[in-house]
Design a protein around this motif. Sequence first.
Motif, PDB file in Angstrom:
ATOM      1  N   ARG A  14      93.755 -27.115 122.543  1.00 30.43           N
ATOM      2  CA  ARG A  14      92.294 -27.060 122.460  1.00 30.43           C
ATOM      3  C   ARG A  14      91.662 -28.306 123.063  1.00 30.43           C
ATOM      4  N   GLU A  15      92.183 -29.477 122.670  1.00 23.43           N
ATOM      5  CA  GLU A  15      91.596 -30.718 123.162  1.00 23.43           C
ATOM      6  C   GLU A  15      91.786 -30.863 124.676  1.00 23.43           C
ATOM      7  N   ALA A  16      93.000 -30.578 125.146  1.00 28.05           N
ATOM      8  CA  ALA A  16      93.269 -30.702 126.580  1.00 28.05           C
ATOM      9  C   ALA A  16      92.482 -29.669 127.374  1.00 28.05           C
ATOM     10  N   PHE A  17      92.393 -28.470 126.831  1.00 27.97           N
ATOM     11  CA  PHE A  17      91.690 -27.387 127.518  1.00 27.97           C
ATOM     12  C   PHE A  17      90.210 -27.704 127.658  1.00 27.97           C
ATOM     13  N   LEU A  18      89.581 -28.098 126.562  1.00 36.30           N
ATOM     14  CA  LEU A  18      88.154 -28.364 126.597  1.00 36.30           C
ATOM     15  C   LEU A  18      87.829 -29.558 127.486  1.00 36.30           C
ATOM     16  N   ALA A  19      88.702 -30.568 127.449  1.00 36.17           N
ATOM     17  CA  ALA A  19      88.469 -31.759 128.275  1.00 36.17           C
ATOM     18  C   ALA A  19      88.725 -31.479 129.752  1.00 36.17           C
ATOM     19  N   GLY A  20      89.560 -30.463 130.028  1.00 34.09           N
ATOM     20  CA  GLY A  20      89.971 -30.203 131.409  1.00 34.09           C
ATOM     21  C   GLY A  20      89.191 -29.133 132.125  1.00 34.09           C
ATOM     22  N   ILE A  21      88.213 -28.518 131.453  1.00 38.34           N
ATOM     23  CA  ILE A  21      87.421 -27.492 132.127  1.00 38.34           C
ATOM     24  C   ILE A  21      86.641 -28.136 133.269  1.00 38.34           C
ATOM     25  N   PRO A  22      86.874 -27.710 134.489  1.00 36.73           N
ATOM     26  CA  PRO A  22      86.233 -28.366 135.637  1.00 36.73           C
ATOM     27  C   PRO A  22      84.774 -27.948 135.775  1.00 36.73           C
ATOM     28  N   ALA A  23      84.014 -28.776 136.443  1.00 37.80           N
ATOM     29  CA  ALA A  23      82.642 -28.407 136.775  1.00 37.80           C
ATOM     30  C   ALA A  23      82.699 -27.325 137.851  1.00 37.80           C
ATOM     31  N   THR A  24      82.037 -26.221 137.609  1.00 36.59           N
ATOM     32  CA  THR A  24      82.067 -25.113 138.560  1.00 36.59           C
ATOM     33  C   THR A  24      80.649 -24.763 138.982  1.00 36.59           C
ATOM     34  N   LYS A  25      80.522 -24.259 140.205  1.00 36.61           N
ATOM     35  CA  LYS A  25      79.201 -23.924 140.724  1.00 36.61           C
ATOM     36  C   LYS A  25      78.846 -22.466 140.481  1.00 36.61           C
ATOM     37  N   THR A  26      79.864 -21.617 140.375  1.00 37.21           N
ATOM     38  CA  THR A  26      79.590 -20.197 140.235  1.00 37.21           C
ATOM     39  C   THR A  26      80.252 -19.628 138.987  1.00 37.21           C
ATOM     40  N   LEU A  27      79.734 -18.500 138.518  1.00 34.80           N
ATOM     41  CA  LEU A  27      80.311 -17.814 137.367  1.00 34.80           C
ATOM     42  C   LEU A  27      81.733 -17.372 137.676  1.00 34.80           C
ATOM     43  N   ARG A  28      81.972 -16.895 138.880  1.00 38.92           N
ATOM     44  CA  ARG A  28      83.308 -16.432 139.249  1.00 38.92           C
ATOM     45  C   ARG A  28      84.326 -17.566 139.207  1.00 38.92           C
ATOM     46  N   GLU A  29      83.961 -18.746 139.652  1.00 39.90           N
ATOM     47  CA  GLU A  29      84.875 -19.893 139.588  1.00 39.90           C
ATOM     48  C   GLU A  29      85.226 -20.232 138.144  1.00 39.90           C
ATOM     49  N   ALA A  30      84.238 -20.199 137.273  1.00 45.61           N
ATOM     50  CA  ALA A  30      84.477 -20.504 135.862  1.00 45.61           C
ATOM     51  C   ALA A  30      85.388 -19.448 135.231  1.00 45.61           C
ATOM     52  N   VAL A  31      85.128 -18.185 135.500  1.00 44.70           N
ATOM     53  CA  VAL A  31      85.950 -17.105 134.956  1.00 44.70           C
ATOM     54  C   VAL A  31      87.380 -17.210 135.485  1.00 44.70           C
ATOM     55  N   HIS A  32      87.514 -17.546 136.759  1.00 45.10           N
ATOM     56  CA  HIS A  32      88.848 -17.701 137.350  1.00 45.10           C
ATOM     57  C   HIS A  32      89.655 -18.746 136.591  1.00 45.10           C
ATOM     58  N   PHE A  33      89.060 -19.886 136.349  1.00 41.77           N
ATOM     59  CA  PHE A  33      89.765 -20.945 135.624  1.00 41.77           C
ATOM     60  C   PHE A  33      90.141 -20.493 134.223  1.00 41.77           C
ATOM     61  N   LEU A  34      89.193 -19.912 133.506  1.00 39.88           N
ATOM     62  CA  LEU A  34      89.436 -19.508 132.122  1.00 39.88           C
ATOM     63  C   LEU A  34      90.531 -18.449 132.034  1.00 39.88           C
ATOM     64  N   VAL A  35      90.505 -17.480 132.918  1.00 37.99           N
ATOM     65  CA  VAL A  35      91.512 -16.417 132.900  1.00 37.99           C
ATOM     66  C   VAL A  35      92.898 -16.968 133.207  1.00 37.99           C
ATOM     67  N   ARG A  36      93.014 -17.757 134.245  1.00 35.79           N
ATOM     68  CA  ARG A  36      94.337 -18.266 134.645  1.00 35.79           C
ATOM     69  C   ARG A  36      94.885 -19.245 133.617  1.00 35.79           C
ATOM     70  N   ASP A  37      94.035 -20.118 133.100  1.00 34.32           N
ATOM     71  CA  ASP A  37      94.496 -21.101 132.119  1.00 34.32           C
ATOM     72  C   ASP A  37      94.964 -20.428 130.840  1.00 34.32           C
ATOM     73  N   ARG A  38      94.167 -19.533 130.315  1.00 33.74           N
ATOM     74  CA  ARG A  38      94.519 -18.889 129.057  1.00 33.74           C
ATOM     75  C   ARG A  38      95.748 -17.996 129.207  1.00 33.74           C
ATOM     76  N   TYR A  39      95.884 -17.324 130.346  1.00 37.49           N
ATOM     77  CA  TYR A  39      97.054 -16.462 130.516  1.00 37.49           C
ATOM     78  C   TYR A  39      98.323 -17.304 130.620  1.00 37.49           C
ATOM     79  N   GLN A  40      98.246 -18.452 131.280  1.00 40.41           N
ATOM     80  CA  GLN A  40      99.402 -19.344 131.354  1.00 40.41           C
ATOM     81  C   GLN A  40      99.803 -19.812 129.956  1.00 40.41           C
ATOM     82  N   PHE A  41      98.824 -20.088 129.110  1.00 40.99           N
ATOM     83  CA  PHE A  41      99.126 -20.495 127.738  1.00 40.99           C
ATOM     84  C   PHE A  41      99.837 -19.368 126.996  1.00 40.99           C
ATOM     85  N   LEU A  42      99.368 -18.145 127.138  1.00 37.88           N
ATOM     86  CA  LEU A  42     100.011 -17.000 126.496  1.00 37.88           C
ATOM     87  C   LEU A  42     101.444 -16.839 126.989  1.00 37.88           C
TER      88      LEU A  42
END
Length: 214
Positions: A84-112
């Motif tokens: 949780r701490e690493a994830f929240l601190a590591g969320i990058p600044a994104t310009k578009t909704l798609r970029e943000a969704v891409h990061f969230l999907v890939r990061d969370r799936y890797q954790f699973l």
Amino acid sequence: MQDKISASYRDWLADQKMPKGKRAAMLSALELFSKQGYDGTSTMAIANHAGISQATIFKYFKTKADLLEAILKPMINNVLPEYREAFLAGIPATKTLREAVHFLVRDRYQFLLKNQEVIMIFLTQVMTNADTRTMFQQFMRETAPMFINTIYGTLKNSGSLRDDLSPAAVLRTLAGQLISYFIQRQVLMPEIKADENADLQLIEDQIVRAISQG
């Protein structure tokens, strides 16, 4: 944008100082519980798989339930908070909704994926075991505001998020898609070959269509 690889339960366990027999019992239980279920796995099966005696298991764990608790507690008390701490601190600044969704999907799936054994045990136990459910509910009470503020805020800052969706609805859309796919790949159809990259791209597309203004 580089995808973030998240914490691993096995890595955490490997770093803990404990007797060899105890570690062997926990690793074997982790594998067998995830494949056969808690109720379908005996301590004799765990001992045989680990190459140790049942007496060794009971030296460190009074019951099979204690062994299960020894596996799940660190996940909730150590691995998830660290992630949780690493994830929240590591969320990058994104310009578009798609970029943000891409990061969230890939990061969370890797954790699973990196924690698929303990996640499979956890998913079944949280539905049937009151103690496990209580531990998880406590973690979620502490974590939900952090995730909602940070993740929802990141998506909102893109300027493309639907105004009629609550933070909980947005997070439910993200988590629901990923957990459903994870269960499909690990439980329902594990033998079927799949292009996970293409599947995750499709999931991203579906999420973006569901939560974007248009």
